[in-house]
Design an enzyme around this catalytic site. Structure first.
Site, PDB file in Angstrom:
ATOM      1  CB  CYS A  27      -0.914   0.007   1.217  1.00  0.00           C
ATOM      2  SG  CYS A  27      -2.047  -1.403   1.317  1.00  0.00           S
ATOM      3  CG  ASP A 439      26.337   5.708  22.622  1.00  0.00           C
ATOM      4  OD1 ASP A 439      27.015   6.672  22.213  1.00  0.00           O
ATOM      5  OD2 ASP A 439      25.753   5.703  23.715  1.00  0.00           O
ATOM      6  CG  ASP A 644      22.620   6.462  21.461  1.00  0.00           C
ATOM      7  OD1 ASP A 644      23.504   7.155  20.919  1.00  0.00           O
ATOM      8  OD2 ASP A 644      22.758   5.925  22.566  1.00  0.00           O
TER       9      ASP A 644
END
Length: 710
Positions: A27, A439, A644
């Site tokens: 869609c 990180d 983050d």
């Protein structure tokens, strides 16, 4: 209904639309192509999660053309004004509320569909071989099926299928509608014209509706959970601001704040806008921006960001940006844009969906015509029965369940090991990752400071324990992370702390207190130098500690330097082992952090990571990830902080610790319970195995349709 206003050049505008009726990636693809086909539309971004579309347009004569283009492909559309922070907040609804209609549809499908199937299976047992005895059970079957078709479990799909037929667009809802309606009509024909069981397909219609509703519920649950990332970020923005008017302040709605307004922020409040400090001093917790847990000292002239928290002090700021132009709003847009993306397998599914429906319909028509022309006297009945069989068999049950069944097994196994996976796309993406970006703070490290080294001044004639005792005694009532680390270390060492008197805390500098009649200073070098303390004996040690990426706290008593204490974040247990396992799996590793280069290098070396990028903003992390993706590499991001979130959403696969921030967990594709890095390589192993199973399932699903339809 409001028209979007231009947001760039006078001849260029962004138009926002609410799209109704989208249920899958196919869609999204169809709506996007329709919008981009409008003359003047440069680019369309369709978001299945929010059911919205944004169109960048040049010289668009009438925005209503966009609505008409969407309707031509079988969906409803409404023009919206450009979203604002306030509007986004008011549209925030819980996942439970959004999924309530889908759950009701499943209950109805099961409640009316299972009896239909049971009657079909038990028909011989209930009625025996008596002529005409099966008529009334079949009437009951038909009545239950008709009620099912009028219920929310089927009616929306039938309406969508009818709309698709009117607009001559091939959709899965059209195929489902054709199969179900044809099965019901043929069953009614067989029932009342006494053609026996040849035309009875009510059980097939019921099974189709049950399977489709279960599949769509699972898809909707996964899809709407992605919106939690945006909702969590929105909660970082306060609803009101304290505006300074003359000598007083007034509380006003955030929407009423304009650029240039003076705003007052006090301790433990979130900053309402981006701005510049024009009065006061304070420490601001910028962990949602930088990921660092240590508050940053702010004074006149310093910049501050919306959504950050004032840990201590009082600030007066001049608003520089408001609404959707603030830092947190840009993070929200980054999450939304990243979540609107599609994976390679989704694009393949879009392409298949585009041709699958018309091909099946053509095969069904050809089957009926063939039997009608060449089947003899009974050709019409046989042809109709065969055409119905083609439509029913070709309904996307096998295709729709191929991925969810594999996902349910894989996610169940992962959950038992503390790995919570959002959906099939997350498994697929994780199984194809080539680079893992981590990180630093809260990911490779625990985010909790600890004492690493203590140095004493020779002239002071004190021991390291005495220096620690002085510092911890003076800081024992402070809530600063460094102060807590000093106190924890002293208590762990069994040191008795003295009660401080005349306690004075100077924001951004340190504390002053009287201990056992002596004036004690604890804090930064400027704090001690201002009091006339000579730090020459500690200068070399301080420089060395700082070069190793550590934070240094100095201690003095009665104007004499006592010593220096180095603190740093704690490496997470098992970090180096997890990185080693990732490398053994053939995955490249890198660390991207907003922290200083020296600190980042020290942590990376301890974890065994060679590639390090330091001092980057949240958007900088996104840019790094997208640069790797542009180079053809599939990237995973592992993080835990609010800062983050954009990178987690932009990555092909985002991993966050469940103990991390709400925003990070909402944006991530995978949540790790227990905050153990060993779960990261384990998650990749499970993902790789699940991708293999999904591919096998899809192969057999396609094989089933190819073999069964003829």
């Amino acid at each position: 209904m409001a028209e979007a206003t231009p947001t760039a050049a006078p001849n260029r505008a962004n138009y926002w639309l609410r799209i109704e009726g989208m249920t899958c990636a196919g869609c999204v693809n169809r709506v996007g192509q329709a919008l981009e086909s409008v003359s003047g539309a440069a680019r369309a971004e369709v978001n299945l999660t929010t059911q919205t579309a944004r169109v960048d347009a040049l010289h668009l004569p009438d925005p209503q053309l966009l609505v008409e283009a969407v309707r031509r492909v079988g969906y409803e559309a409404t023009l919206l004004g450009e979203p604002t922070a306030g509007a986004s907040r008011t549209e925030d609804r819980g996942t439970a509320t959004v999924l309530r209609p889908q759950r009701q549809a499943i209950v109805l499908a099961l409640g009316m569909g299972l009896p239909v199937i049971a009657i079909d299976l038990l028909e011989h047992t209930l009625t025996g071989l008596t002529p005409g005895a099966r008529f009334w059970p079949r009437v009951l079957q038909l009545l239950l099926t008709l009620l099912l078709l009028r219920s929310p479990a089927a009616a929306p799909m039938l309406v969508s299928g009818l709309r698709a037929a009117l607009w001559r667009v091939g959709t899965m809802d059209l195929l489902i509608s054709l199969g179900v309606v044809t099965a019901v009509l043929s069953s009614a024909l067989g029932l009342f014209m006494h053609h026996g069981t040849a035309f009875m397909h009510l059980h097939a219609a019921a099974m189709i509706l049950i399977f489709i509703n279960v599949g769509r519920y699972l898809e909707a649950r996964a899809r709407h959970r992605t919106a939690d990332a945006v909702a969590a970020l929105m909660r970082k923005i306060p609803r009101t601001a304290r505006r300074v008017v003359g000598e007083r302040t007034e509380e006003v709605p955030l929407e009423d704040v304009a650029v240039g307004d003076m705003l007052r922020v006090v301790t433990d409040e979130d900053l309402p806008t981006d701005g510049e400090v024009v009065g006061g001093v304070g420490s601001v917790d910028e962990s949602m921006i930088t990921g660092e847990s240590v508050p940053v000292d702010k004074e006149g002239g310093d910049a501050v960001s919306a959504g950050t928290r004032l840990a201590s002090g009082i600030l007066t700021i001049r608003a520089s940006t408001t609404g959707m132009d603030t830092t947190v709003a840009r993070m929200i847009r980054a999450v939304q844009e990243a979540q609107a993306g599609r994976t390679q397998m989704q694009r393949l599914a879009d392409a298949v969906a585009g041709v699958f429906v018309p091909i099946v319909v053509v095969i069904a028509v050809v089957t009926f015509v063939g039997w009608l022309l060449f089947g003899g006297a009974g050709g019409a009945a046989t042809g109709l029965r065969s055409a119905i069989a083609v439509l029913v068999i070709a309904c996307p049950c096998a295709l729709g369940l191929a991925t969810p069944t594999a996902v349910l097994v894989a996610t169940g196994q992962a959950a038992l090991r503390g790995i919570l996976v959002r959906d099939a796309a997350a498994l697929e993406a994780a199984g194809r990752v080539e680079v893992v970006v981590l990180d630093k703070t809260g990911t490779l490290t625990t985010g909790q400071f600890g004492v690493r080294e203590m140095v004493t001044a020779e002239a002071a004639g004190v021991t390291a324990e005495q220096v620690l005792r002085l510092a911890a005694s003076a800081e024992q009532y402070s809530t600063h992370p460094l102060a807590r680390a000093l106190v924890d270390r002293a208590r762990a060492a069994g040191l008795a702390l003295n009660e401080p008197h005349g306690y004075e805390q100077r924001t951004g500098l340190g504390v002053r207190a009287v201990l056992d009649g002596r004036q004690v200073l604890v804090g930064s070098a400027p704090h001690l130098k201002e009091a006339g303390v000579d730090l020459a004996s500690l200068r070399d040690a301080v420089r060395r500690m700082q070069s190793e990426g550590r934070t240094v706290v100095l201690v003095a008593a009665e104007g004499l330097a006592m010593g220096a204490i180095a603190l740093s974040d704690t490496i997470r247990p098992g970090a180096s082992q997890a990185v080693g396992e990732l490398k053994a799996m053939g995955l490249a590793t890198a660390m991207v952090t907003g922290d200083q280069a020296a600190t980042a290098a020290a942590v990376a070396a301890a974890a065994g990571i060679e590639q390090v990028v330091a001092q980057v903003t949240p958007q900088g992390k996104v840019d790094r990830i997208r640069a790797m993706q542009a180079a053809g590499r599939r990237v995973a991001m592992v993080g835990d902080g609010t800062n983050d979130a954009p990178a987690l959403a932009a990555a092909d696969a985002g991993f966050a610790f469940a103990a991390g921030t709400e925003v990070a967990n909402a944006a991530a594709h995978v949540s790790l319970v227990g905050s153990e890095l060993r779960l990261v390589p384990l998650a990749f192993r499970i993902a790789r195995q699940s991708v293999r199973i999904i591919k096998q399932n899809l192969f057999w699903a396609f094989f089933y349709n190819v073999v069964a339809i003829p």
